[in-house]
Design an enzyme around this catalytic site. Structure first.
Site: not given
Length: 504
Positions: A171, A175, A193, A235, A284
């Protein structure tokens, strides 16, 4: 894939979209302040060549406009991104072709998959310099501290690679990582996730989770990592589909993982299940400081490899416009064909940047029956994983330009009865970073039906909309110069003329 980060920087420079900053700058607040001013104005990418406390230059704002995102994806304009979406839609949920043309399209897509298979480099550029154990010092990297009350410096644009201990499928995700010591960082991620699933499986087996962080990769690979994929698709494969050729991968030095061979910097380490650190606060994407996580997974790095004279690629989150918002606008175009495949009545959809690129969606539909708008909203929420956190869905008729907020507001004002056309789903899974909810991770969703109502949705006659007489309009076009108005061009209107206060 022949292009790497340096190739993309060269492309931007050739097109006049890069500024080299030779003055000494501080990665503590100063770089972010400069970059943020560029982002607000849609300005060029920046390469800081003289960074305090680090020998490495910093590249930022490379994906600060939708135009540059398109270039990263080997496309010239946003509409071209839908071609990629059509290709992905064929592979996302393959269906037996009903016509020869569909069979040809599927065959071409499968051939593209073959071309997109990753290649392996035995002597990759990312292994030109190798540091292990005590020689690993994250303080050597020009990590940014972005906002005054951030707890520490962060990594924001690194690809985190992990692998499922059962299926062995990797994966790749992006992050936020927060510096804890010279060789440790905490990671902030959502429970849905892929990497969190890998950590849970490793914990069940009593194993450490191996982790690699690839810093400074081709932005095209970052876009592939940000694309929502079915669990069993890689990916790396999607990056190859985006580019038309396979990603070149390299085996890590100390962990059983692969990273892009042309990465500028690679960090290798492990997460021991249950070993945690305090993470946050940090600015954020919501536009506020995120809370403190007392139990963020801790990564211990024992190896760092990098190219000679590596470039550190970074970005930061916050209230839009930011680079992640530009990425979301591009992904919006790529998602559209995938969404249409699952909800065929959707003509188009838009996730406005000002709504944090996922908090509110505007859908246009080809309305065919009563209750159609409500069905489309419910289908949207379940179509792709990232739409789980969309708070508001506004449904309009296909004639409405969903990318014009004035048109959308008109549709809401003229076609919505709040008692009839607004519906709320309470207590649904939610973004824990959204402070608007009473409970972290649990909140409501609202659907707004701003379509023209048909029986039995209403018993009233819905009169025809006002439109110009087409013959008179055509005559005015012909006689425009005769009126003495040829010097007045009727095009985009400055919204500030109508009471708005927008910076154009």
């Amino acid at each position: 894939m022949a292009r790497d980060l340096r190739g993309f920087i060269q492309l931007l420079e050739q097109r006049g979209q890069l500024r080299r900053i030779k003055a000494l700058v501080d990665p503590d607040l100063e770089i972010a302040e400069i970059a943020n001013r560029m982002l607000q104005q849609g300005g060029p990418a920046l390469l800081f060549e003289n960074v305090k406390g680090s020998p490495h230059p910093v590249a930022i704002n490379l994906m600060g406009t939708v135009e540059r995102i398109c270039w990263a994806m080997n496309r010239e304009k946003p509409e071209d991104l839908e071609d990629l979406g059509k290709k992905l839609a064929l592979l996302y949920q393959p269906r037996p072709p009903k016509k020869v043309s569909q069979a040809v399209e599927l065959g071409q897509a499968l051939f593209d998959v073959i071309k997109a298979q990753p290649a392996r480099d035995l002597f990759p550029p990312c292994h030109q310099v190798v540091l292990q154990n005590e020689d690993v010092d994250l303080n050597e990297l020009p990590l940014l501290r972005v906002y005054p009350h951030d707890a520490n410096k962060v990594v924001t644009l690194g690809l985190m690679i992990t692998r499922d201990c059962e299926t062995k499928i990797p994966n790749v995700g992006v992050y936020r990582l927060q510096l804890q010591s010279k060789n440790t960082m905490t990671v902030q991620w959502l429970s849905v996730r892929g990497a969190t699933r890998h950590l849970r499986k490793a914990a069940e087996k009593g194993q450490k989770l191996e982790v690699a962080i690839a810093l400074g990769v081709d932005p095209l690979i970052i876009m592939a990592a940000a694309t929502p994929l079915p669990i069993d698709l890689s990916e790396w494969l999607f990056a190859g589909l985006y580019s038309g050729s396979g990603v070149h991968l390299a085996k890590c030095k100390t962990v059983d993982l692969e990273v892009p061979a042309d990465s500028e910097i690679v960090l290798e380490g492990t997460i021991t299940p249950g070993e945690v650190g305090i993470d946050g606060p940090a600015g954020d994407h919501m536009g506020f400081y995120g809370g403190v996580n007392q139990a963020a997974p801790l990564i211990r790095f024992h190896c760092m490899t990098h190219r000679k004279n590596p470039i550190y690629l970074t970005t930061f989150s916050g209230r839009p416009p930011k680079e992640d918002a530009m990425m979301a606008l591009a992904l919006n175009r790529i998602y559209t064909p995938i969404l249409r495949q699952q909800v065929p009545e959707i003509v188009d959809f838009f996730l406005p940047m000002e709504t944090l690129s996922y908090k509110a969606a505007v859908l246009s539909i080809d309305k065919a029956y009563p209750g159609h708008a409500r069905r489309a909203a419910l289908a949207f929420w379940s179509a792709l994983p990232q739409f789980t956190y969309t708070k508001f869905v506004i449904i309009v008729d296909k004639e409405i330009n969903i990318r014009d907020p004035r048109a959308v507001v008109w549709a809401i004002a003229s076609k919505v009865d709040p008692a009839r056309d607004v519906f709320i789903l309470p207590d649904t899974p939610f973004d824990s970073l959204d402070f608007a909810t009473d409970k972290a991770g649990l909140g409501g969703r609202m659907g707004i039906d701003a379509t023209t109502k048909i029986p039995p949705e209403t018993d009233r006659v819905w009169n025809a909309p006002l439109e110009s007489d087409p013959e008179v309009a055509a005559m005015c076009d012909r006689r425009w110069a005769e009126y003495g108005l040829a010097d007045l061009q009727l095009g985009e209107v400055n919204p500030n003329l109508f009471g708005y206060d927008m910076q154009l």
